[in-house]
Design a protein around this motif. Structure first.
Motif, PDB file in Angstrom:
ATOM      1  N   VAL A  64       0.858  -1.183   0.000  1.00 27.46           N
ATOM      2  CA  VAL A  64       0.000   0.000   0.000  1.00 27.46           C
ATOM      3  C   VAL A  64       0.896   1.235   0.000  1.00 27.46           C
ATOM      4  CG1 VAL A  64      -1.782   1.286   1.239  1.00 27.46           C
ATOM      5  CG2 VAL A  64      -1.807  -1.213   1.278  1.00 27.46           C
ATOM      6  N   PHE A  65       0.624   2.130  -0.932  1.00 26.79           N
ATOM      7  CA  PHE A  65       1.315   3.416  -1.043  1.00 26.79           C
ATOM      8  C   PHE A  65       0.298   4.481  -0.670  1.00 26.79           C
ATOM      9  CE2 PHE A  65       3.061   6.906  -3.808  1.00 26.79           C
ATOM     10  CZ  PHE A  65       4.289   7.021  -3.189  1.00 26.79           C
ATOM     11  N   ARG A  66       0.579   5.247   0.373  1.00 29.58           N
ATOM     12  CA  ARG A  66      -0.379   6.229   0.896  1.00 29.58           C
ATOM     13  C   ARG A  66       0.121   7.641   0.643  1.00 29.58           C
ATOM     14  NH1 ARG A  66      -0.382   3.069   6.506  1.00 29.58           N
ATOM     15  NH2 ARG A  66      -1.834   1.414   5.962  1.00 29.58           N
ATOM     16  N   ILE A  67      -0.814   8.505   0.265  1.00 29.47           N
ATOM     17  CA  ILE A  67      -0.486   9.900  -0.011  1.00 29.47           C
ATOM     18  C   ILE A  67      -1.513  10.778   0.688  1.00 29.47           C
ATOM     19  CG2 ILE A  67      -0.241  11.655  -1.815  1.00 29.47           C
ATOM     20  CD1 ILE A  67       0.195   9.215  -3.778  1.00 29.47           C
ATOM     21  N   LEU A  68      -1.025  11.824   1.341  1.00 25.33           N
ATOM     22  CA  LEU A  68      -1.883  12.817   1.971  1.00 25.33           C
ATOM     23  C   LEU A  68      -1.585  14.163   1.343  1.00 25.33           C
ATOM     24  CD1 LEU A  68      -3.889  13.670   4.221  1.00 25.33           C
ATOM     25  CD2 LEU A  68      -1.880  14.089   5.670  1.00 25.33           C
ATOM     26  N   LEU A  69      -2.613  14.800   0.777  1.00 24.64           N
ATOM     27  CA  LEU A  69      -2.479  16.157   0.263  1.00 24.64           C
ATOM     28  C   LEU A  69      -2.562  17.083   1.475  1.00 24.64           C
ATOM     29  CD1 LEU A  69      -4.893  15.908  -2.808  1.00 24.64           C
ATOM     30  CD2 LEU A  69      -2.485  15.332  -2.678  1.00 24.64           C
ATOM     31  N   LEU A  70      -1.505  17.821   1.747  1.00 26.76           N
ATOM     32  CA  LEU A  70      -1.381  18.576   2.992  1.00 26.76           C
ATOM     33  C   LEU A  70      -2.356  19.757   3.063  1.00 26.76           C
ATOM     34  CD1 LEU A  70       2.484  18.426   3.360  1.00 26.76           C
ATOM     35  CD2 LEU A  70       0.760  17.082   4.579  1.00 26.76           C
ATOM     36  N   PRO A  71      -2.762  20.116   4.280  1.00 27.49           N
ATOM     37  CA  PRO A  71      -3.728  21.206   4.474  1.00 27.49           C
ATOM     38  C   PRO A  71      -3.265  22.552   3.922  1.00 27.49           C
ATOM     39  CG  PRO A  71      -3.491  19.949   6.498  1.00 27.49           C
ATOM     40  CD  PRO A  71      -2.445  19.452   5.542  1.00 27.49           C
ATOM     41  N   HIS A  93      -2.522   1.521 -14.399  1.00 29.04           N
ATOM     42  CA  HIS A  93      -3.394   0.358 -14.225  1.00 29.04           C
ATOM     43  C   HIS A  93      -3.361  -0.162 -12.791  1.00 29.04           C
ATOM     44  CE1 HIS A  93      -3.877   0.381 -18.554  1.00 29.04           C
ATOM     45  NE2 HIS A  93      -2.561   0.411 -18.663  1.00 29.04           N
ATOM     46  N   LEU A  94      -3.413   0.768 -11.841  1.00 25.74           N
ATOM     47  CA  LEU A  94      -3.409   0.424 -10.424  1.00 25.74           C
ATOM     48  C   LEU A  94      -4.786   0.680  -9.823  1.00 25.74           C
ATOM     49  CD1 LEU A  94      -0.004   2.079  -9.446  1.00 25.74           C
ATOM     50  CD2 LEU A  94      -0.451  -0.356  -9.817  1.00 25.74           C
ATOM     51  N   HIS A 103      -6.737  12.184   0.887  1.00 25.35           N
ATOM     52  CA  HIS A 103      -5.984  11.011   1.350  1.00 25.35           C
ATOM     53  C   HIS A 103      -6.284   9.835   0.426  1.00 25.35           C
ATOM     54  CE1 HIS A 103      -5.033   8.066   4.888  1.00 25.35           C
ATOM     55  NE2 HIS A 103      -4.017   8.208   4.076  1.00 25.35           N
ATOM     56  N   ILE A 104      -5.253   9.326  -0.230  1.00 31.41           N
ATOM     57  CA  ILE A 104      -5.428   8.214  -1.166  1.00 31.41           C
ATOM     58  C   ILE A 104      -4.526   7.050  -0.758  1.00 31.41           C
ATOM     59  CG2 ILE A 104      -3.726   9.177  -2.783  1.00 31.41           C
ATOM     60  CD1 ILE A 104      -5.328   7.868  -5.089  1.00 31.41           C
ATOM     61  N   ALA A 105      -5.059   5.855  -0.901  1.00 31.88           N
ATOM     62  CA  ALA A 105      -4.288   4.621  -0.717  1.00 31.88           C
ATOM     63  C   ALA A 105      -4.267   3.922  -2.075  1.00 31.88           C
ATOM     64  CB  ALA A 105      -4.934   3.738   0.344  1.00 31.88           C
ATOM     65  N   ILE A 106      -3.073   3.550  -2.507  1.00 31.21           N
ATOM     66  CA  ILE A 106      -2.888   2.925  -3.818  1.00 31.21           C
ATOM     67  C   ILE A 106      -2.365   1.508  -3.608  1.00 31.21           C
ATOM     68  CG2 ILE A 106      -1.672   3.044  -6.032  1.00 31.21           C
ATOM     69  CD1 ILE A 106      -1.359   6.098  -5.485  1.00 31.21           C
ATOM     70  N   ASP A 107      -3.002   0.541  -4.251  1.00 30.97           N
ATOM     71  CA  ASP A 107      -2.562  -0.854  -4.193  1.00 30.97           C
ATOM     72  C   ASP A 107      -1.469  -1.075  -5.225  1.00 30.97           C
ATOM     73  OD1 ASP A 107      -2.676  -3.738  -3.657  1.00 30.97           O
ATOM     74  OD2 ASP A 107      -3.557  -3.838  -5.663  1.00 30.97           O
ATOM     75  N   LEU A 108      -0.380  -1.683  -4.765  1.00 27.16           N
ATOM     76  CA  LEU A 108       0.702  -2.042  -5.670  1.00 27.16           C
ATOM     77  C   LEU A 108       0.855  -3.554  -5.657  1.00 27.16           C
ATOM     78  CD1 LEU A 108       2.926  -1.010  -7.551  1.00 27.16           C
ATOM     79  CD2 LEU A 108       4.451  -0.978  -5.573  1.00 27.16           C
ATOM     80  N   PRO A 109       0.314  -4.240  -6.691  1.00 29.74           N
ATOM     81  CA  PRO A 109       0.435  -5.698  -6.758  1.00 29.74           C
ATOM     82  C   PRO A 109       1.882  -6.125  -6.999  1.00 29.74           C
ATOM     83  CG  PRO A 109      -1.168  -4.867  -8.369  1.00 29.74           C
ATOM     84  CD  PRO A 109      -0.432  -3.699  -7.810  1.00 29.74           C
ATOM     85  N   PRO A 110       2.201  -7.389  -6.739  1.00 31.54           N
ATOM     86  CA  PRO A 110       3.560  -7.877  -6.984  1.00 31.54           C
ATOM     87  C   PRO A 110       3.961  -7.670  -8.446  1.00 31.54           C
ATOM     88  CG  PRO A 110       2.188  -9.594  -5.980  1.00 31.54           C
ATOM     89  CD  PRO A 110       1.299  -8.429  -6.264  1.00 31.54           C
ATOM     90  N   SER A 129       3.850  19.773  -0.861  1.00 32.70           N
ATOM     91  CA  SER A 129       2.400  19.688  -1.067  1.00 32.70           C
ATOM     92  C   SER A 129       1.778  18.425  -0.503  1.00 32.70           C
ATOM     93  CB  SER A 129       2.083  19.743  -2.569  1.00 32.70           C
ATOM     94  OG  SER A 129       2.544  20.948  -3.118  1.00 32.70           O
ATOM     95  N   ILE A 130       2.593  17.387  -0.354  1.00 33.94           N
ATOM     96  CA  ILE A 130       2.071  16.096   0.097  1.00 33.94           C
ATOM     97  C   ILE A 130       3.011  15.447   1.106  1.00 33.94           C
ATOM     98  CG2 ILE A 130       0.887  15.610  -2.097  1.00 33.94           C
ATOM     99  CD1 ILE A 130       3.385  13.355  -2.085  1.00 33.94           C
ATOM    100  N   ALA A 131       2.452  14.485   1.813  1.00 34.01           N
ATOM    101  CA  ALA A 131       3.239  13.545   2.611  1.00 34.01           C
ATOM    102  C   ALA A 131       2.885  12.167   2.084  1.00 34.01           C
ATOM    103  CB  ALA A 131       2.891  13.672   4.090  1.00 34.01           C
ATOM    104  N   TRP A 132       3.835  11.256   2.097  1.00 33.82           N
ATOM    105  CA  TRP A 132       3.563   9.902   1.593  1.00 33.82           C
ATOM    106  C   TRP A 132       4.281   8.892   2.466  1.00 33.82           C
ATOM    107  CZ3 TRP A 132       7.484   6.666   0.149  1.00 33.82           C
ATOM    108  CH2 TRP A 132       8.724   7.251  -0.091  1.00 33.82           C
ATOM    109  N   GLU A 133       3.822   7.651   2.379  1.00 41.26           N
ATOM    110  CA  GLU A 133       4.465   6.552   3.092  1.00 41.26           C
ATOM    111  C   GLU A 133       4.023   5.228   2.489  1.00 41.26           C
ATOM    112  OE1 GLU A 133       3.253   6.357   7.197  1.00 41.26           O
ATOM    113  OE2 GLU A 133       1.187   5.881   6.688  1.00 41.26           O
ATOM    114  N   TRP A 134       4.810   4.210   2.781  1.00 42.19           N
ATOM    115  CA  TRP A 134       4.431   2.835   2.478  1.00 42.19           C
ATOM    116  C   TRP A 134       3.645   2.300   3.669  1.00 42.19           C
ATOM    117  CZ3 TRP A 134       4.653   0.913  -2.186  1.00 42.19           C
ATOM    118  CH2 TRP A 134       5.583   1.417  -3.094  1.00 42.19           C
ATOM    119  N   GLY A 135       2.613   1.525   3.407  1.00 47.65           N
ATOM    120  CA  GLY A 135       1.792   0.953   4.466  1.00 47.65           C
ATOM    121  C   GLY A 135       2.463  -0.168   5.237  1.00 47.65           C
ATOM    122  N   ASP A 136       3.639  -0.586   4.788  1.00 43.21           N
ATOM    123  CA  ASP A 136       4.335  -1.674   5.482  1.00 43.21           C
ATOM    124  C   ASP A 136       5.606  -1.192   6.181  1.00 43.21           C
ATOM    125  OD1 ASP A 136       5.833  -1.248   3.182  1.00 43.21           O
ATOM    126  OD2 ASP A 136       5.622  -3.297   2.430  1.00 43.21           O
TER     127      ASP A 136
END
Length: 146
Positions: A64-71, A93-94, A103-110, A129-136
């Motif tokens: 999971v790749f997460r992105i937050l568009l900052l206030p 194609h994700l 706030h968006i969560a993007i699935d990254l398949p193998p 403009s954003i903060a991001w992180e991996w869900g793992d």
């Protein structure tokens, strides 16, 4: 539900969509937004009451790749960036899910990469403009089951 207390959010749960896989096992069928260590298609076990995830049984290899568009972004800037992220996700194609409009969560398949998304995100992150992180970045922790 997944308990978010182990990640610094006391008395907070995240609702997850789960698909039955057997008598007491389930497959995660959504992209988790806030719980760490879980991703689409992971196999989990619930507490005896069937309310909270208590155990990660098998990783699916999705990330999971997460992105937050900052206030600090204006509504117009956020709307433009939201659309650009949606376009990049579609071109790649994700699968993705939005929580609200920032706030968006993007699935990254193998075996898939996020180069189109990453090019956009890197510029936005460098610009503040954003903060991001991996869900793992942390392992799944069930916390106390209520």
């Amino acid at each position: 539900m997944a308990n978010l207390e182990p990640y610094g959010f006391p008395d907070t749960l995240e609702q997850l969509w789960l698909e039955p896989q057997g008598e007491d096992t389930f497959k995660v069928s959504c992209i988790p937004f806030r719980v760490y260590g879980l991703a689409l298609s992971d196999r989990v076990r619930l507490d005896p009451a069937g309310q909270q995830v208590t155990e990660l049984l098998e990783k699916s290899e999705h990330r999971v790749f997460r992105i937050l568009l900052l206030p600090a972004l204006s509504d117009g800037e956020a709307t433009r960036l939201h659309g650009a992220i949606d376009d990049a996700v579609t071109q790649s194609h994700l699968k993705s899910e939005w929580s609200g409009d920032r706030h968006i969560a993007i699935d990254l398949p193998p075996g898939r990469d996020i180069q189109i998304v990453w090019a956009l995100i890197k510029d936005a992150a460098d610009g503040g403009s954003i903060a991001w992180e991996w869900g793992d970045v942390e392992q799944f922790q069930p916390g106390d089951v209520n």
